[in-house]
Design a protein around this motif. Sequence first.
Motif, PDB file in Angstrom:
ATOM      1  N   LEU A  59      31.101 -34.737  21.132  1.00 57.14           N
ATOM      2  CA  LEU A  59      30.987 -33.615  21.549  1.00 57.14           C
ATOM      3  C   LEU A  59      29.186 -33.309  21.738  1.00 57.14           C
ATOM      4  CD1 LEU A  59      32.737 -30.809  21.901  1.00 57.14           C
ATOM      5  CD2 LEU A  59      32.055 -30.133  19.912  1.00 57.14           C
ATOM      6  N   LEU A  60      28.753 -32.952  23.025  1.00 57.14           N
ATOM      7  CA  LEU A  60      27.352 -32.800  23.234  1.00 57.14           C
ATOM      8  C   LEU A  60      27.167 -31.299  23.242  1.00 57.14           C
ATOM      9  CD1 LEU A  60      24.708 -34.239  24.049  1.00 57.14           C
ATOM     10  CD2 LEU A  60      25.479 -33.823  26.467  1.00 57.14           C
ATOM     11  N   MET A  61      26.168 -30.997  22.124  1.00 56.31           N
ATOM     12  CA  MET A  61      26.019 -29.565  21.885  1.00 56.31           C
ATOM     13  C   MET A  61      24.453 -29.106  22.042  1.00 56.31           C
ATOM     14  SD  MET A  61      28.510 -29.170  18.536  1.00 56.31           S
ATOM     15  CE  MET A  61      28.012 -27.368  18.560  1.00 56.31           C
ATOM     16  N   GLU A  62      24.382 -27.874  22.314  1.00 55.86           N
ATOM     17  CA  GLU A  62      22.854 -27.392  22.168  1.00 55.86           C
ATOM     18  C   GLU A  62      22.533 -27.566  20.744  1.00 55.86           C
ATOM     19  OE1 GLU A  62      21.101 -23.076  22.426  1.00 55.86           O
ATOM     20  OE2 GLU A  62      23.238 -23.214  22.126  1.00 55.86           O
ATOM     21  N   LYS A  63      21.209 -28.031  20.682  1.00 57.17           N
ATOM     22  CA  LYS A  63      20.535 -28.081  19.317  1.00 57.17           C
ATOM     23  C   LYS A  63      19.932 -26.616  19.125  1.00 57.17           C
ATOM     24  CE  LYS A  63      17.176 -30.102  16.296  1.00 57.17           C
ATOM     25  NZ  LYS A  63      16.861 -28.971  15.496  1.00 57.17           N
ATOM     26  N   VAL A  64      20.292 -25.937  17.915  1.00 53.40           N
ATOM     27  CA  VAL A  64      19.809 -24.763  17.651  1.00 53.40           C
ATOM     28  C   VAL A  64      18.655 -24.722  16.684  1.00 53.40           C
ATOM     29  CG1 VAL A  64      20.540 -22.627  16.579  1.00 53.40           C
ATOM     30  CG2 VAL A  64      22.160 -23.757  17.930  1.00 53.40           C
ATOM     31  N   ASP A  65      17.597 -24.014  16.950  1.00 59.55           N
ATOM     32  CA  ASP A  65      16.305 -23.921  16.147  1.00 59.55           C
ATOM     33  C   ASP A  65      16.291 -22.871  15.130  1.00 59.55           C
ATOM     34  OD1 ASP A  65      15.073 -26.254  17.163  1.00 59.55           O
ATOM     35  OD2 ASP A  65      14.205 -24.861  18.710  1.00 59.55           O
ATOM     36  N   GLY A  66      16.111 -23.208  13.919  1.00 52.43           N
ATOM     37  CA  GLY A  66      16.118 -22.072  12.836  1.00 52.43           C
ATOM     38  C   GLY A  66      16.379 -22.519  11.296  1.00 52.43           C
TER      39      GLY A  66
END
Length: 174
Positions: A59-66
């Motif tokens: 699954l190619l997903m957005e990398k989330v910063d935080g």
Amino acid sequence: ITIGNKKVDKFVLKLVKPNKIKSLYEKSELLEKYGLGSSVNDTLSIPKIYGYDESEGTLLMEKVDGTTLHDLVGQNFFQEGCGKAAEILKKVHSVPSEGLSKFSVMHELRNLSKQIKIIENIYPSDVKLFLEAYDILENAVNQLTPITVLKCIHRDFYDKQVICSKDRTTLVDF
């Protein structure tokens, strides 16, 4: 990489059991439809799924910063992060269950019963406490009024699944 017309330089490739990947993608679309997708709501959301490969189980997903809520313990932003986590869960729990697997409290009790049998084999001297807790839960369930409206629930929520930043709170395991 380029997805559609958009250049994406931060992403996560998540491994998922191939037989579950399409269902996960469909869940993300349902949550998007009800205002939890990153394209709909940029303050309380789930990561954008760019695509998936069912045969490879990726699954190619957005990398989330935080920072995870877990890592915020003891920091100034922790209390606000807890509030944001509650908001995002409330929002998840307001989504209709259309197309999702149906689970009842009885399903959960059956799952718990199976886990207790495993504990009984590994820690036979400690199982009594688990059986007592199970009886309390079962009695409480039997006194519940049946629910006529089904809603989306998380079922496996914990603090490392929430990523907080100044501008966005994201539930990464939905």
